[in-house]
Design an enzyme around this catalytic site. Structure first.
Site, mmCIF file in Angstrom:
data_model
loop_
_atom_site.group_PDB
_atom_site.id
_atom_site.type_symbol
_atom_site.label_atom_id
_atom_site.label_comp_id
_atom_site.label_asym_id
_atom_site.label_seq_id
_atom_site.Cartn_x
_atom_site.Cartn_y
_atom_site.Cartn_z
ATOM 1 N N HIS A 184 0.827 -1.220 0.000
ATOM 2 C CA HIS A 184 0.000 0.000 0.000
ATOM 3 C C HIS A 184 0.859 1.267 0.000
ATOM 4 O O HIS A 184 0.425 2.317 0.487
ATOM 5 C CB HIS A 184 -0.957 0.040 1.200
ATOM 6 C CG HIS A 184 -1.847 -1.142 1.310
ATOM 7 N ND1 HIS A 184 -3.072 -1.222 0.692
ATOM 8 C CD2 HIS A 184 -1.672 -2.327 1.968
ATOM 9 C CE1 HIS A 184 -3.631 -2.390 0.968
ATOM 10 N NE2 HIS A 184 -2.799 -3.088 1.734
ATOM 11 N N SER A 314 16.028 18.449 -16.626
ATOM 12 C CA SER A 314 15.248 19.677 -16.513
ATOM 13 C C SER A 314 15.923 20.796 -17.281
ATOM 14 O O SER A 314 17.155 20.874 -17.339
ATOM 15 C CB SER A 314 15.092 20.080 -15.043
ATOM 16 O OG SER A 314 14.466 21.340 -14.929
ATOM 17 N N LYS A 320 19.379 17.861 -12.186
ATOM 18 C CA LYS A 320 18.241 16.936 -12.068
ATOM 19 C C LYS A 320 18.348 15.851 -13.141
ATOM 20 O O LYS A 320 18.583 16.127 -14.303
ATOM 21 C CB LYS A 320 16.929 17.697 -12.230
ATOM 22 C CG LYS A 320 15.692 16.900 -11.846
ATOM 23 C CD LYS A 320 14.468 17.817 -11.846
ATOM 24 C CE LYS A 320 13.248 17.141 -11.245
ATOM 25 N NZ LYS A 320 12.794 16.020 -12.067
ATOM 26 N N GLU A 327 9.907 5.804 -17.649
ATOM 27 C CA GLU A 327 8.785 6.575 -18.197
ATOM 28 C C GLU A 327 8.500 6.179 -19.641
ATOM 29 O O GLU A 327 7.329 6.106 -20.053
ATOM 30 C CB GLU A 327 9.089 8.065 -18.080
ATOM 31 C CG GLU A 327 9.113 8.540 -16.638
ATOM 32 C CD GLU A 327 9.720 9.929 -16.456
ATOM 33 O OE1 GLU A 327 9.692 10.421 -15.321
ATOM 34 O OE2 GLU A 327 10.230 10.499 -17.448
#
Length: 462
Positions: A184, A314, A320, A327
């Site tokens: 969870h 980024s 970053k 993805e």
């Protein structure tokens, strides 16, 4: 432009095109999308036409000169030399007749030139010769199956095997890395990072088995049913010989359909295959998403693993780096799941003796295979192979996990365990300290029972 004639009259066709009037009519009618049949589909269509011509020659149905020219032209189709001649939109007549006609015209005109020069003497006829013993209604479903079988055997299954091996290798590499389990999205009892990766490897291996299970149905071909499944105008023994020729060329176990009415009216084998591909997509989505979460941070997330740094993440935040391969994989999986929905609805639209959404089914099925192949290969090479474990950080998180108190349940009971967990969370201490302070266990007992590595092996620690 040149003027061509078909059964409906005259049509202007580009002068250098090998296709003819019927193809041009379809070009004019179906200016719908930029989507065209894939290389794999055209390869399979050329294979069907070449094998049919070889058998027609051997059985005496087409003279040797024409048949040999057809075979040579069909081989050019199969090998991609004439890809620019396959100009039709995926969204066309539901039987794929326009594309079968496209192939017949291209092969006939190319063959005619090869045997008689530009004047077209000794013309090869697209219907009488190239399409001998066939109908669009059995050629297109045959082509779908042939293309899918080859793509699965030669592309997707090897890519999945390699991905499974890479994940299995990581499960061995990370076998001793203890970390917090999570259910969870909340802290749970410890696991080994290797155990998590063994689960991923098994998902992929089971996906491979699911795909292998659908292959026998796909290897069954509709060729020989001609227009409605009765086999009208297909000589006895013609279709089995063509199928045997394709099997010999490709090495795949193609065979004639047990029931031609099912093979042409229904596309259940394609729907079943798409279902297996969808399951693979669901598995790969889960794996990619888990890896994305496990690498999150690197300072304020989970960060139990580190992914290869592939590109700046980024345009405004220096330093970053994003989980781009995860993805990518997740987007591919979403597309495959969407393709399955279209294939499912396409398969439902078989009316009486023919399915009328075959081009859609062909495009989406082969796209799903291609997408999963390319994504699995790239994900393995540019993500899985380069994953590293943040061993100390993973252990630190596991040691802070208050749910490890579960291992003390057999010794202090669930209620005391719950109380210890609540007090530990409220005070910022670990549960072992709370249990000792409350006098429920000795320090030696706590050290023994809260052995993180032993907790990952199951059973009661005593």
């Amino acid at each position: 432009m040149r003027t061509e004639r078909d059964s409906m009259g005259e049509v202007e066709v580009p002068d250098k095109a090998f296709y003819g009037a019927s193809t041009q009519r379809a070009v004019d009618n179906f200016a719908i999308s930029p989507l065209r049949f894939s290389r794999r589909f055209i390869w399979a269509l050329g294979l069907v036409k070449g094998s049919a011509a070889r058998v027609a020659k051997a059985q005496g149905h087409v003279d040797a000169t024409r048949a040999d020219a057809i075979v040579a032209a069909a081989d050019e189709v199969r090998d991609g030399i004439l890809d620019d001649q396959f100009v039709l939109d995926i969204f066309q007549t539901g039987s794929g007749t326009s594309t079968n006609t496209n192939a017949n015209e291209v092969i006939a005109n190319r063959a005619s030139i090869s045997i008689a020069g530009e004047d077209g003497a000794e013309r090869v006829h697209p219907n009488d010769h190239v399409n001998f013993g066939q109908s669009s209604n059995d050629v297109i479903p045959t082509t779908i199956h042939v293309a899918a079988v080859a793509a699965l055997h030669e592309e997707l299954l090897p890519a999945m095997d390699a991905l499974a091996m890479a994940l299995r290798a990581k499960s061995v590499e990370f076998a001793d890395v203890v970390k917090s389990g999570r259910t969870h999205l909340m802290d749970a009892t410890p696991v080994m990072l290797g155990q998590e990766f063994s689960g991923y490897a098994t998902q992929v291996e089971k996906g491979t088995a699911r795909i292998e299970a659908v292959l026998p149905d796909l290897e069954e071909l509709a060729l020989g049913g001609t227009a409605v499944g009765t086999g009208l105008n297909s000589p006895a023994g013609f279709a089995p010989a063509v199928i045997a020729d394709m099997a010999e060329i490709t090495g795949h176990a193609f065979r004639e359909a047990d029931n031609h009415f099912e093979a042409q009216a229904a596309k259940d084998a394609a729907v079943n295959t798409s279902g297996a591909l969808k399951t693979v997509a669901v598995s790969l989505f889960k794996i990619a998403n888990d890896i994305r979460w496990l690498s999150s941070g690197p300072r304020t997330g989970i960060a139990e693993i580190a992914l290869p740094a592939l590109q700046p993440g980024s345009s405004i935040m220096p330093g970053k780096v994003n989980p781009v391969m995860s993805e990518m994989m997740m987007q591919v999986c979403a597309q495959v799941i969407g393709n399955d929905t279209a294939i499912t609805w396409g398969g439902a639209n078989g009316n009486f003796e023919l399915n009328v959404m075959m081009p859609l089914i062909a495009h989406n099925l082969l796209e799903s295979i291609s997408l999963l192949t390319n994504a699995a290969d790239a994900f393995r090479r540019r993500c899985i192979d380069g994953i590293g474990a943040n061993v100390d950080h993973a252990r630190h998180l596991a040691e802070r996990n208050i749910v490890v108190v579960t291992a003390l349940n057999p010794h202090i009971g669930y209620d005391k365990g719950a109380a210890a967990a609540k007090e530990a969370f409220a005070t910022g201490r670990n549960v072992g300290e709370v249990v000792i302070d409350n006098g429920w266990l000795t320090p030696d007992q706590v050290n023994e029972f809260l052995d993180l590595e032993r907790m990952t092996q199951g059973g009661v620690i005593d």
